[in-house]
Scaffold this motif. Structure first.
Motif, PDB file in Angstrom:
ATOM      1  N   GLU A 112       0.985  -1.110   0.011  1.00  0.00           N
ATOM      2  CA  GLU A 112      -0.267  -0.061  -0.053  1.00  0.00           C
ATOM      3  C   GLU A 112       0.880   1.288  -0.105  1.00  0.00           C
ATOM      4  OE1 GLU A 112      -3.460   1.954   2.677  1.00  0.00           O
ATOM      5  OE2 GLU A 112      -2.453   0.144   3.391  1.00  0.00           O
ATOM      6  N   GLY A 113       0.548   2.226  -0.746  1.00  0.00           N
ATOM      7  CA  GLY A 113       1.181   3.315  -0.774  1.00  0.00           C
ATOM      8  C   GLY A 113       2.483   3.349  -1.909  1.00  0.00           C
ATOM      9  N   VAL A 114       2.766   2.283  -2.622  1.00  0.00           N
ATOM     10  CA  VAL A 114       3.774   2.041  -3.679  1.00  0.00           C
ATOM     11  C   VAL A 114       2.782   2.170  -4.918  1.00  0.00           C
ATOM     12  CG1 VAL A 114       5.239   0.869  -4.938  1.00  0.00           C
ATOM     13  CG2 VAL A 114       5.185   0.682  -2.429  1.00  0.00           C
ATOM     14  N   LEU A 115       3.060   3.224  -5.815  1.00  0.00           N
ATOM     15  CA  LEU A 115       2.257   3.638  -6.995  1.00  0.00           C
ATOM     16  C   LEU A 115       2.638   2.876  -8.412  1.00  0.00           C
ATOM     17  CD1 LEU A 115       1.949   7.489  -6.710  1.00  0.00           C
ATOM     18  CD2 LEU A 115       0.296   5.529  -5.786  1.00  0.00           C
ATOM     19  N   GLY A 116       4.006   2.296  -8.200  1.00  0.00           N
ATOM     20  CA  GLY A 116       4.364   1.671  -9.492  1.00  0.00           C
ATOM     21  C   GLY A 116       6.177   1.380  -9.274  1.00  0.00           C
ATOM     22  N   SER A 117       6.478   0.695 -10.073  1.00  0.00           N
ATOM     23  CA  SER A 117       7.810   0.272  -9.960  1.00  0.00           C
ATOM     24  C   SER A 117       8.539  -0.501 -11.244  1.00  0.00           C
ATOM     25  CB  SER A 117       8.062  -1.114  -8.700  1.00  0.00           C
ATOM     26  OG  SER A 117       9.631  -1.333  -8.567  1.00  0.00           O
ATOM     27  N   ARG A 118       9.687  -0.390 -11.473  1.00  0.00           N
ATOM     28  CA  ARG A 118      10.304  -0.891 -12.702  1.00  0.00           C
ATOM     29  C   ARG A 118      11.662  -1.219 -12.535  1.00  0.00           C
ATOM     30  NH1 ARG A 118      12.908   1.880 -16.403  1.00  0.00           N
ATOM     31  NH2 ARG A 118      13.546   4.256 -16.352  1.00  0.00           N
ATOM     32  N   MET A 119      12.317  -1.863 -13.488  1.00  0.00           N
ATOM     33  CA  MET A 119      13.857  -1.944 -13.564  1.00  0.00           C
ATOM     34  C   MET A 119      14.356  -0.766 -13.943  1.00  0.00           C
ATOM     35  SD  MET A 119      15.635  -4.298 -16.704  1.00  0.00           S
ATOM     36  CE  MET A 119      15.802  -2.783 -17.595  1.00  0.00           C
ATOM     37  N   MET A 120      15.602  -0.237 -13.544  1.00  0.00           N
ATOM     38  CA  MET A 120      16.054   0.729 -14.278  1.00  0.00           C
ATOM     39  C   MET A 120      17.381   0.633 -14.624  1.00  0.00           C
ATOM     40  SD  MET A 120      16.982   4.548 -12.413  1.00  0.00           S
ATOM     41  CE  MET A 120      18.493   3.829 -11.509  1.00  0.00           C
ATOM     42  N   GLY A 121      17.764   1.092 -16.016  1.00  0.00           N
ATOM     43  CA  GLY A 121      18.948   1.121 -16.472  1.00  0.00           C
ATOM     44  C   GLY A 121      19.012  -0.162 -17.592  1.00  0.00           C
ATOM     45  N   GLY A 122      20.304  -0.328 -17.917  1.00  0.00           N
ATOM     46  CA  GLY A 122      20.512  -1.167 -19.126  1.00  0.00           C
ATOM     47  C   GLY A 122      19.680  -2.689 -19.106  1.00  0.00           C
ATOM     48  N   GLY A 123      19.879  -3.224 -17.716  1.00  0.00           N
ATOM     49  CA  GLY A 123      19.137  -4.479 -17.425  1.00  0.00           C
ATOM     50  C   GLY A 123      20.103  -5.458 -16.682  1.00  0.00           C
ATOM     51  N   PHE A 124      19.773  -6.606 -16.999  1.00  0.00           N
ATOM     52  CA  PHE A 124      20.418  -8.088 -16.307  1.00  0.00           C
ATOM     53  C   PHE A 124      20.899  -7.641 -14.840  1.00  0.00           C
ATOM     54  CE2 PHE A 124      20.512  -7.182 -21.026  1.00  0.00           C
ATOM     55  CZ  PHE A 124      19.781  -8.457 -21.461  1.00  0.00           C
ATOM     56  N   GLY A 125      20.194  -6.989 -14.065  1.00  0.00           N
ATOM     57  CA  GLY A 125      20.747  -6.597 -12.454  1.00  0.00           C
ATOM     58  C   GLY A 125      20.452  -5.037 -12.474  1.00  0.00           C
ATOM     59  N   GLY A 126      21.263  -4.720 -11.267  1.00  0.00           N
ATOM     60  CA  GLY A 126      21.247  -3.271 -11.239  1.00  0.00           C
ATOM     61  C   GLY A 126      19.815  -2.860 -10.182  1.00  0.00           C
ATOM     62  N   CYS A 127      19.249  -1.997 -10.297  1.00  0.00           N
ATOM     63  CA  CYS A 127      18.437  -1.458  -9.309  1.00  0.00           C
ATOM     64  C   CYS A 127      17.110  -1.505  -9.970  1.00  0.00           C
ATOM     65  CB  CYS A 127      18.596   0.078  -8.904  1.00  0.00           C
ATOM     66  SG  CYS A 127      20.087   0.236  -7.774  1.00  0.00           S
ATOM     67  N   SER A 128      16.072  -1.343  -8.918  1.00  0.00           N
ATOM     68  CA  SER A 128      14.723  -1.046  -9.253  1.00  0.00           C
ATOM     69  C   SER A 128      14.382   0.229  -8.610  1.00  0.00           C
ATOM     70  CB  SER A 128      13.530  -2.281  -8.735  1.00  0.00           C
ATOM     71  OG  SER A 128      13.557  -2.112  -7.393  1.00  0.00           O
ATOM     72  N   ILE A 129      13.450   0.929  -9.371  1.00  0.00           N
ATOM     73  CA  ILE A 129      13.069   2.249  -8.872  1.00  0.00           C
ATOM     74  C   ILE A 129      11.434   2.379  -8.729  1.00  0.00           C
ATOM     75  CG2 ILE A 129      12.803   2.881 -11.229  1.00  0.00           C
ATOM     76  CD1 ILE A 129      13.739   5.963 -10.405  1.00  0.00           C
TER      77      ILE A 129
END
Length: 346
Positions: A329-346
């Motif tokens: 609850e309270g999280v509006l959206g999320s996605r992978m960020m950057g070139g991919g194959f790892g790294g961060c979600s935002i």
């Protein structure tokens, strides 16, 4: 944090060279709210510089030697200003050599100098540490040696350094965001013309949060270049049937669907993602201007599953982070960020 980074980098420089640096420079990493893998497909992107930096300490010398010291990994590299430049096995060095090579290509002359650098931009996390290194060095040398480069030229130098010396055919977004970023602003960048405009990044009661998957990517081994080759093939196939299509921004979903059989499963999915993502950037900007944050979040989540299922550059860890977070609850959206194959979600 920023003051501490500067102090530690300056102290390290003095310890290594027994000299005080002439100048200190900070080069930021970046996030991208939306517009992934479209910067090399003539699309629009919505990045912003962040308060994570690569810090450079530099000093001119009276000889022909250039010296680099990477504080965080305690490694060094030296060369002469007269050396023929070529990529080396040590990857961090290539980002710096690539910048020197681009300056040579533009007949911009530098003399010997000493440089030490340190970073709070995590490597392999999708925050564009490589672009921060490339553009930071180019900006520093431009200032130190009065080379007369514009900010746009500095961004392009960083991009070409990555192409020629790191072997990654990246778009212009990362370098542009590092050079042109402003506090509390996002940049809408036209990756074809390099026209850009700023928008307020205030999100009301909401915040942007980065979650590290702890999977470290490298574009060279990740298939980044493969994806770029696939969409280039797809665009040529589309243009052969629809001559009015100059770039993916002129391409419609109907065109993609009409050519589904000819494109084949893989190329079809890649092109489908690009056309959808270019449209999503426009939707996200409209949502940001209208302060419709739920719509912005929904658009980000749609981007993630496009990256995961159509462009196929996610990984199980990132998919888990996105799927788990959007249930809170309270999280509006999320996605992978950057070139991919790892790294961060935002």
């Amino acid at each position: 944090m920023k003051k501490q980074l500067v102090r530690h980098t300056r102290d390290y420089f003095q310890r290594i060279y027994n000299q005080v640096p002439d100048a200190i420079f900070l080069s930021p990493g970046r996030i991208n709210i939306i517009g992934e893998h479209v910067d090399y497909n003539d699309g629009f992107v919505l990045p912003a510089a962040i308060n994570k930096y690569v810090c450079f300490a530099l000093r001119k010398t009276n000889n022909d030697t250039i010296s680099f010291h990477a504080k965080d990994i305690n490694e060094s590299y030296s060369l002469s200003i007269h050396d023929n430049l070529a990529p080396v096995e040590t990857m961090w060095v290539n980002y710096l050599l690539g910048v020197l090579d681009e300056l040579k290509r533009r007949n911009k002359k530098v003399s010997g100098f000493q440089m030490a650098f340190s970073s709070t931009v995590p490597m392999g996390s999708g925050l564009s540490s490589s672009a921060a290194v490339e553009c930071g060095l180019a900006f520093a040398l431009n200032t130190l040696f009065d080379l007369g480069l514009s900010r746009q030229e500095i961004a392009l130098i960083g991009q070409q350094a990555e192409h020629r010396f790191a072997g990654v055919k990246c778009g212009i977004m990362d370098q542009f965001a590092s050079v042109f970023g402003k506090k509390n602003k996002v940049i809408k960048l036209d990756c074809t013309t390099l026209d850009y405009s700023y928008y307020d990044a205030h999100l009301g009661d909401y915040s942007l949060l980065l979650l590290d998957s702890c999977v470290k990517h490298t574009h060279l081994t990740s298939g980044y270049n493969d994806r770029r080759n696939e969409v280039e093939v797809g665009l040529k196939m589309i243009q052969s049937q629809f001559p009015e299509v100059h770039t993916f921004r002129h391409c419609s979903l109907e065109m993609i669907e009409n050519l589904k059989t000819e494109l084949g499963d893989i190329i079809y999915k890649r092109c489908l993602f690009v056309v959808k993502e270019i449209a999503r950037v426009g939707q996200a900007i409209a949502a940001l201007q209208a302060k419709d944050y739920p719509l912005l979040g929904q658009t980000m989540t749609e981007t993630h599953w496009g990256l995961s299922k159509e462009y196929e550059v996610s990984c199980p860890e990132i998919d888990f982070l996105v799927e788990t977070m959007v249930q809170h609850e309270g999280v509006l959206g999320s996605r992978m960020m950057g070139g991919g194959f790892g790294g961060c979600s935002i």
